[in-house]
Design a protein around this motif. Structure first.
Motif, PDB file in Angstrom:
ATOM      1  N   ILE A 251       0.844  -1.193   0.000  1.00  0.00           N
ATOM      2  CA  ILE A 251       0.000   0.000   0.000  1.00  0.00           C
ATOM      3  C   ILE A 251       0.877   1.240   0.000  1.00  0.00           C
ATOM      4  O   ILE A 251       0.616   2.213  -0.690  1.00  0.00           O
ATOM      5  CB  ILE A 251      -0.936   0.020   1.244  1.00  0.00           C
ATOM      6  N   GLU A 252       1.924   1.179   0.805  1.00  0.00           N
ATOM      7  CA  GLU A 252       2.822   2.328   0.964  1.00  0.00           C
ATOM      8  C   GLU A 252       4.163   1.840   1.476  1.00  0.00           C
ATOM      9  O   GLU A 252       4.227   0.937   2.303  1.00  0.00           O
ATOM     10  CB  GLU A 252       2.187   3.285   1.980  1.00  0.00           C
ATOM     11  N   VAL A 253       5.223   2.430   0.983  1.00  0.00           N
ATOM     12  CA  VAL A 253       6.561   2.151   1.500  1.00  0.00           C
ATOM     13  C   VAL A 253       7.283   3.485   1.628  1.00  0.00           C
ATOM     14  O   VAL A 253       7.146   4.358   0.771  1.00  0.00           O
ATOM     15  CB  VAL A 253       7.322   1.125   0.621  1.00  0.00           C
ATOM     16  N   SER A 254       7.994   3.661   2.749  1.00  0.00           N
ATOM     17  CA  SER A 254       8.647   4.953   2.991  1.00  0.00           C
ATOM     18  C   SER A 254       9.854   4.756   3.895  1.00  0.00           C
ATOM     19  O   SER A 254      10.043   3.686   4.476  1.00  0.00           O
ATOM     20  CB  SER A 254       7.658   5.925   3.630  1.00  0.00           C
ATOM     21  N   HIS A 255      10.636   5.804   4.000  1.00  0.00           N
ATOM     22  CA  HIS A 255      11.791   5.773   4.896  1.00  0.00           C
ATOM     23  C   HIS A 255      12.049   7.188   5.404  1.00  0.00           C
ATOM     24  O   HIS A 255      11.506   8.155   4.878  1.00  0.00           O
ATOM     25  CB  HIS A 255      13.035   5.235   4.185  1.00  0.00           C
ATOM     26  N   VAL A 256      12.871   7.273   6.438  1.00  0.00           N
ATOM     27  CA  VAL A 256      13.313   8.555   6.978  1.00  0.00           C
ATOM     28  C   VAL A 256      14.830   8.565   6.912  1.00  0.00           C
ATOM     29  O   VAL A 256      15.481   7.734   7.543  1.00  0.00           O
ATOM     30  CB  VAL A 256      12.889   8.751   8.456  1.00  0.00           C
ATOM     31  N   LYS A 257      15.378   9.461   6.142  1.00  0.00           N
ATOM     32  CA  LYS A 257      16.835   9.613   6.070  1.00  0.00           C
ATOM     33  C   LYS A 257      17.216  10.688   7.078  1.00  0.00           C
ATOM     34  O   LYS A 257      16.893  11.862   6.904  1.00  0.00           O
ATOM     35  CB  LYS A 257      17.253  10.017   4.648  1.00  0.00           C
ATOM     36  N   THR A 258      17.880  10.293   8.162  1.00  0.00           N
ATOM     37  CA  THR A 258      18.259  11.269   9.184  1.00  0.00           C
ATOM     38  C   THR A 258      19.696  11.733   8.945  1.00  0.00           C
ATOM     39  O   THR A 258      20.491  11.035   8.340  1.00  0.00           O
ATOM     40  CB  THR A 258      18.116  10.694  10.610  1.00  0.00           C
ATOM     41  N   ASN A 259      19.984  12.896   9.440  1.00  0.00           N
ATOM     42  CA  ASN A 259      21.295  13.526   9.249  1.00  0.00           C
ATOM     43  C   ASN A 259      22.205  13.173  10.432  1.00  0.00           C
ATOM     44  O   ASN A 259      21.927  13.565  11.567  1.00  0.00           O
ATOM     45  CB  ASN A 259      21.110  15.046   9.137  1.00  0.00           C
ATOM     46  N   SER A 260      23.282  12.455  10.156  1.00  0.00           N
ATOM     47  CA  SER A 260      24.185  12.014  11.226  1.00  0.00           C
ATOM     48  C   SER A 260      24.875  13.183  11.938  1.00  0.00           C
ATOM     49  O   SER A 260      25.434  12.999  13.013  1.00  0.00           O
ATOM     50  CB  SER A 260      25.232  11.050  10.674  1.00  0.00           C
ATOM     51  N   LYS A 261      24.823  14.367  11.351  1.00  0.00           N
ATOM     52  CA  LYS A 261      25.427  15.543  11.999  1.00  0.00           C
ATOM     53  C   LYS A 261      24.490  16.157  13.056  1.00  0.00           C
ATOM     54  O   LYS A 261      24.910  16.994  13.847  1.00  0.00           O
ATOM     55  CB  LYS A 261      25.800  16.588  10.951  1.00  0.00           C
TER      56      LYS A 261
ATOM     57  N   PHE B 297      13.326  12.269  16.915  1.00  0.00           N
ATOM     58  CA  PHE B 297      12.113  13.077  16.725  1.00  0.00           C
ATOM     59  C   PHE B 297      11.620  12.968  15.279  1.00  0.00           C
ATOM     60  O   PHE B 297      10.413  12.837  15.033  1.00  0.00           O
ATOM     61  CB  PHE B 297      12.378  14.538  17.106  1.00  0.00           C
ATOM     62  N   GLN B 298      12.538  12.995  14.316  1.00  0.00           N
ATOM     63  CA  GLN B 298      12.155  12.847  12.903  1.00  0.00           C
ATOM     64  C   GLN B 298      11.483  11.485  12.671  1.00  0.00           C
ATOM     65  O   GLN B 298      10.465  11.395  11.975  1.00  0.00           O
ATOM     66  CB  GLN B 298      13.390  12.933  11.998  1.00  0.00           C
ATOM     67  N   ILE B 299      12.052  10.450  13.250  1.00  0.00           N
ATOM     68  CA  ILE B 299      11.508   9.102  13.104  1.00  0.00           C
ATOM     69  C   ILE B 299      10.136   9.013  13.771  1.00  0.00           C
ATOM     70  O   ILE B 299       9.191   8.444  13.216  1.00  0.00           O
ATOM     71  CB  ILE B 299      12.491   8.057  13.675  1.00  0.00           C
TER      72      ILE B 299
ATOM     73  N   ALA C 154       6.639   7.922  11.971  1.00  0.00           N
ATOM     74  CA  ALA C 154       5.868   6.770  12.461  1.00  0.00           C
ATOM     75  C   ALA C 154       4.469   7.202  12.895  1.00  0.00           C
ATOM     76  O   ALA C 154       3.485   6.521  12.595  1.00  0.00           O
ATOM     77  CB  ALA C 154       6.613   6.101  13.621  1.00  0.00           C
ATOM     78  N   ASN C 155       4.380   8.330  13.573  1.00  0.00           N
ATOM     79  CA  ASN C 155       3.078   8.841  14.015  1.00  0.00           C
ATOM     80  C   ASN C 155       2.159   9.118  12.836  1.00  0.00           C
ATOM     81  O   ASN C 155       0.968   8.830  12.890  1.00  0.00           O
ATOM     82  CB  ASN C 155       3.257  10.128  14.825  1.00  0.00           C
ATOM     83  N   ASP C 156       2.712   9.692  11.777  1.00  0.00           N
ATOM     84  CA  ASP C 156       1.923   9.974  10.584  1.00  0.00           C
ATOM     85  C   ASP C 156       1.316   8.686  10.026  1.00  0.00           C
ATOM     86  O   ASP C 156       0.135   8.638   9.692  1.00  0.00           O
ATOM     87  CB  ASP C 156       2.799  10.660   9.530  1.00  0.00           C
ATOM     88  N   ILE C 157       2.118   7.643   9.938  1.00  0.00           N
ATOM     89  CA  ILE C 157       1.624   6.360   9.426  1.00  0.00           C
ATOM     90  C   ILE C 157       0.556   5.793  10.365  1.00  0.00           C
ATOM     91  O   ILE C 157      -0.504   5.350   9.915  1.00  0.00           O
ATOM     92  CB  ILE C 157       2.790   5.362   9.249  1.00  0.00           C
ATOM     93  N   LEU C 158       0.826   5.819  11.660  1.00  0.00           N
ATOM     94  CA  LEU C 158      -0.109   5.252  12.633  1.00  0.00           C
ATOM     95  C   LEU C 158      -1.422   6.034  12.717  1.00  0.00           C
ATOM     96  O   LEU C 158      -2.453   5.467  13.068  1.00  0.00           O
ATOM     97  CB  LEU C 158       0.558   5.165  14.005  1.00  0.00           C
TER      98      LEU C 158
ATOM     99  N   ARG D  26      17.896   2.215  20.371  1.00  0.00           N
ATOM    100  CA  ARG D  26      17.236   3.487  20.696  1.00  0.00           C
ATOM    101  C   ARG D  26      16.026   3.694  19.792  1.00  0.00           C
ATOM    102  O   ARG D  26      14.959   4.104  20.231  1.00  0.00           O
ATOM    103  CB  ARG D  26      18.206   4.655  20.536  1.00  0.00           C
ATOM    104  N   THR D  27      16.208   3.409  18.505  1.00  0.00           N
ATOM    105  CA  THR D  27      15.130   3.571  17.539  1.00  0.00           C
ATOM    106  C   THR D  27      14.001   2.591  17.825  1.00  0.00           C
ATOM    107  O   THR D  27      12.822   2.973  17.812  1.00  0.00           O
ATOM    108  CB  THR D  27      15.657   3.372  16.100  1.00  0.00           C
ATOM    109  N   VAL D  28      14.338   1.342  18.111  1.00  0.00           N
ATOM    110  CA  VAL D  28      13.325   0.341  18.441  1.00  0.00           C
ATOM    111  C   VAL D  28      12.559   0.767  19.686  1.00  0.00           C
ATOM    112  O   VAL D  28      11.321   0.702  19.721  1.00  0.00           O
ATOM    113  CB  VAL D  28      13.949  -1.065  18.622  1.00  0.00           C
TER     114      VAL D  28
END
Length: 163
Positions: free
Chosen positions: A34-44, A52-54, A58-62, A88-90
């Motif tokens: 139905i949908e596939v997406s990702h979040v590319k975060t900035n390591s800097k 927070f970006q993640i 996730a909240n948007d999808i949920l 941490r992400t999990v």
């Protein structure tokens, strides 16, 4: 009882977590993306900002879907720092799911995903992406993480006997 099941599959990382929303038709035993997406975060940026970006993604999808199943690819890495970042992400995603009243969450090891989808637990990411086509057809994945997330959804559907 519905003839369809909606799965959220997550390939979690701090650098580029991916999310796949897949629908299983229990009558035809088919699965579609139905949908596939990702979040590319900035390591800097700080870890807090990246989480927070993640969380926002996730909240948007949920907010847009009600899932019958949620599954994570079991995170591991031979390097301690990378493993800490994955965990941490999990943790963040588990908390976010809990806040949305989602508590029944599965985990599948990467080798189990590869074995279920390709027949080979040591398949490459490219081999996995290619094997996905026999289940979901051609999908334009922007990252390997996105195709991994779809593989996790398929592995769960196979495990549950839905496809």
């Amino acid at each position: 009882m519905s003839n369809k099941k909606l799965i959220l599959a997550i390939d979690s990382s701090l650098a580029c977590p991916a999310f796949a929303v897949c629908e299983v038709n229990l009558i035809t035993k088919n699965i579609k993306v139905i949908e596939v997406s990702h979040v590319k975060t900035n390591s800097k940026k700080s870890t807090g900002f990246r989480l927070f970006q993640i969380w926002n993604h996730a909240n948007d999808i949920l907010d847009r879907y009600t899932f019958d199943a949620v599954v994570f690819e079991k995170g591991f890495n031979k390097f301690a720092v990378a493993t800490q970042q994955i965990q941490r992400t999990v943790g963040l995603l588990l908390f976010t799911l809990y806040c949305k009243e989602v508590e029944n969450i599965d985990e599948i090891a990467p080798t189990s995903v590869k074995k279920a989808v390709t027949g080979n637990g040591k398949a490459t990411k490219e081999q996995l992406a290619e094997a996905l086509e026999s289940y979901v057809g051609v999908v334009k994945y922007k990252t390997n993480d996105e195709s991994d997330a779809v593989g996790v959804a398929i592995a769960l559907a196979l495990q549950k006997g839905w496809i």
